[in-house]
Write an enzyme that holds these catalytic residues in place. Structure first.
Site, PDB file in Angstrom:
ATOM      1  N   GLY A  56       0.876  -1.136   0.027  1.00 43.94           N
ATOM      2  CA  GLY A  56      -0.064  -0.080   0.112  1.00 43.94           C
ATOM      3  C   GLY A  56       0.851   1.211  -0.106  1.00 43.94           C
ATOM      4  N   SER A  57       0.449   2.428   0.815  1.00 41.73           N
ATOM      5  CA  SER A  57       1.139   3.616   0.829  1.00 41.73           C
ATOM      6  C   SER A  57       2.209   3.527   1.369  1.00 41.73           C
ATOM      7  CB  SER A  57       0.312   4.552   1.363  1.00 41.73           C
ATOM      8  OG  SER A  57      -1.036   4.842   0.420  1.00 41.73           O
ATOM      9  N   THR A  58       2.605   2.716   2.167  1.00 42.16           N
ATOM     10  CA  THR A  58       4.029   2.672   2.770  1.00 42.16           C
ATOM     11  C   THR A  58       5.141   2.460   1.649  1.00 42.16           C
ATOM     12  OG1 THR A  58       3.968   0.265   3.113  1.00 42.16           O
ATOM     13  CG2 THR A  58       3.297   1.592   4.771  1.00 42.16           C
ATOM     14  N   PHE A  59       4.791   1.987   0.329  1.00 46.51           N
ATOM     15  CA  PHE A  59       5.603   1.937  -0.582  1.00 46.51           C
ATOM     16  C   PHE A  59       5.979   3.265  -1.120  1.00 46.51           C
ATOM     17  CE2 PHE A  59       6.712   0.543  -5.173  1.00 46.51           C
ATOM     18  CZ  PHE A  59       7.966  -0.288  -4.826  1.00 46.51           C
ATOM     19  N   LYS A  60       5.282   4.326  -0.898  1.00 44.13           N
ATOM     20  CA  LYS A  60       5.232   5.515  -1.353  1.00 44.13           C
ATOM     21  C   LYS A  60       6.725   6.494  -1.333  1.00 44.13           C
ATOM     22  CE  LYS A  60       0.426   6.564  -2.062  1.00 44.13           C
ATOM     23  NZ  LYS A  60      -0.776   7.320  -1.336  1.00 44.13           N
TER      24      LYS A  60
END
Length: 626
Positions: free
Chosen positions: A323-327
């Protein structure tokens, strides 16, 4: 007369010749026999003396004491405990069935136990003891001793068994020991000792040889049928080495208890500078002692058929879309490819690519976003745009540098690699060409992208420590062998991240938690000097249809548990002098900011409260301030 005399003389000569031949044959046979006796009794005397001695003297191995496993402060995590066992010697029992009936009035013996005992008795000599039951309580031992007259042939012996004081709290790390199988035999004779146990999972398996020690031996005199007559000598074995872990048991217990309220979750807490894993938990868990004593078929079936997979260490082998932790990874790739953090992208709430529309989580859009605000408010459209400019290969390259798509080398069995997809990967594994829209959704940690909670913690640690490829480990030291933590620090290569890249991302993660528009502001740490930075993530497990989006997306809490989103969070603390990192994944928990972030907050508060490093050394980020 002369004719009769001649015949008599001929008979005498014939008899004499026969007598001489027979006598010569006897002399020859006696000579051969004498030579053979001389060969056996004189020439081969030493050899046969040794063979006779070997038949009389029997060498028997004795199992060594297994080494302890302790935490960083010496708290015992796996120890040896006295194990009382009861044996039966058939030749001393007047009637085996009557003795077993009498014994069953003191200790539980079911039909399966009785069948096994009789099977073993039938296959052994009558004077060889057969194990009836182990792990007896002191009360049971006392009752057997009091009733010894009614229990002929029953003998109580004291052995050792493995004990795990913290049970399920440490099951996925420490592991357990079990009986030696055919596949485990390596030629080491100690492995063939009756009842010997070896490491089957966790640290018990990884460091089994160091923990096992060296066997002792006893010389005994036996008679022709193998009965022991007397003990001649005894050499004690060498106990196994003590293994010290990087864990803080108090913190580990806290993390496990904090996760217990969730149906299925995992968390990792690490020292970002040394790579030491201070706590690692996965729930639900299991009792490792059950494997030591031996699982029943019903117990084993209940474990492997449990849909929540209690035997799986989800912290290292659970694979989830990040999810957004990959941003943060996409942000690093953008800056490395000359896209400045100040560059803005307009977010109207969606982006169109071909005939497909890709939505931002905020339906009305975020407006103009730079990198700082895109991380702080987790804007999807900003990262859609970054992915279009970068391409999948640039994103995948940075992901691998930060620890994704490969095992990161933790010293625990069962670690999985996750997945960083590329065009070549899709063509080779799915047989289809890569689509542009897949690049967009990978930029927000969806699609084929998979990561473990451990990899999320490693990514955060590599940011916090200024770009060192630190390797996570749970073994701190093996007694008399090596110091693992020092070795890991010396072997950590530099990832080549620029100070601007690291500082820009960490400042934005600070804002996620400590500014009002940050997605984890409600879960911030209020204690001055203990503040955390982090990033929320919500990983979809189902596709939202256009009709559902038009009519209103169903809230997670209104969906069946299996269809709810995963909740994720990665964080570090303290913000001003980063040292500790953590990752939290709650399966089907819903929103990362509302579910996973509060758990991470509590873990980082407890980590700083315990502060196992004492006075924290200067942060590696100090040089980035210059």
């Amino acid at each position: 007369m002369s004719r009769a005399r001649t015949e008599e003389q001929n008979r005498q000569k014939s008899f004499t010749r026969r007598a001489l031949l027979l006598g010569g044959a006897k002399v020859g046979l006696l000579s051969v026999l004498g030579a053979r006796l001389y060969y056996l009794q004189v020439i081969e005397a030493e050899r046969y003396r040794m063979l006779a001695e070997d038949n009389r003297i029997s060498m028997r191995l004795s199992a060594p004491r297994r080494g302890r496993i302790v935490d960083r402060d010496g708290v015992p995590l796996a120890v040896n405990r006295q194990n009382y066992q009861v044996h039966l010697v058939a030749e001393q029992a007047r009637n085996v069935d009557e003795t077993l009936n009498a014994l069953a009035r003191i200790i539980p013996l079911d039909n399966e136990d009785r069948a096994r005992i009789k099977r073993e008795l039938s296959g052994r000599r009558s004077f060889v003891p057969v194990r009836v039951k182990e792990n007896l309580t002191w009360d049971q031992v006392s009752r057997i001793a009091v009733n010894s007259v009614e229990l002929p042939g029953v003998v109580v012996e004291a052995g050792q068994s493995r004990h795990y004081p913290y049970g399920p709290t440490l099951a996925h790390i420490v592991g357990y020991v079990g009986a030696v199988s055919e596949q485990d035999l390596t030629g080491d004779p100690v492995l063939e000792l009756p009842g010997f146990r070896i490491g089957k999972n966790g640290i018990e398996k990884v460091h089994d040889e160091a923990l096992r020690g060296r066997a002792g031996n006893t010389q005994v005199e036996v008679n022709a049928v193998g009965r022991v007559m007397q003990q001649i000598s005894r050499v004690e074995g060498e106990p196994g080495h003590e293994v010290e872990l990087t864990l803080d048991m108090g913190l580990q217990n806290y993390v496990h208890q904090r996760l217990i309220g969730e149906r299925s979750a995992s968390a990792v807490v690490m020292d970002a500078v040394t790579g030491s894993v201070m706590a690692l938990a996965s729930v639900p868990s299991y009792d490792p002692s059950a494997f030591t004593r031996g699982l029943s078929s019903d117990e084993w079936r209940s474990l492997i058929e449990d849909p929540l997979a209690p035997l799986t260490n989800k912290a290292i082998s659970g694979q989830y879309a990040p999810g957004s932790t990959f941003k943060m990874v996409v942000s690093l790739a953008a800056m490395e490819n000359h896209i400045g953090p100040q560059e803005e992208v307009y977010c109207p709430g969606h982006m169109d690519l071909g005939n497909h529309r890709f939505h931002c989580w905020k339906r009305g859009g975020h407006g103009r976003m730079d990198m700082y605000n895109a991380i702080r408010q987790s804007c999807d459209v900003y990262y859609y745009e970054m992915s279009k400019r970068l391409g999948i290969d640039a994103i995948a390259s940075m992901a691998r540098r930060m620890g994704f798509g490969q095992t990161v080398g933790i010293d625990l069995p069962g670690e999985r690699s996750g997945l960083v997809p590329t065009e070549d990967w899709k063509l080779a594994n799915i047989g289809e060409r890569w689509q542009g829209g897949e690049t967009l959704i990978q930029a927000i940690g969806q699609g084929y992208m998979l990561a473990t909670p451990l990899q999320l913690a490693v990514m955060t640690a590599r940011l916090v420590n200024g770009g060192k490829a630190i390797r996570p480990h749970v073994t701190r030291r093996i007694e008399g062998v090596k110091n693992v933590t020092e070795q890991v620090r010396e072997e950590s290569p530099d990832l080549g991240l620029l100070p601007l890249q690291v500082r820009s991302v960490l400042d934005a993660m600070d804002a996620v938690c400590n500014t009002q528009r940050g997605t984890a502001y409600s879960a911030r740490i209020h204690l001055p000097g203990w503040e955390m930075g982090g990033k929320t993530g919500t990983s979809q497990v189902r596709r939202i249809s256009a009709s559902e989006r038009a009519s209103g997306i169903v809230r997670n809490e209104d969906l069946p548990w299996r269809r709810r989103d995963h909740a994720l969070f990665v964080g570090y603390a303290p913000v001003q002098d980063p040292r500790y990192v953590c990752s939290v994944v709650v399966e089907h928990g819903g929103g990362g900011g509302s579910v996973a972030a509060p758990i991470a907050r509590d873990l980082l508060i407890e980590t700083q409260r315990r502060d196992p490093m004492g006075i924290m050394p200067p942060s590696p980020l100090a040089s980035l301030e210059e």
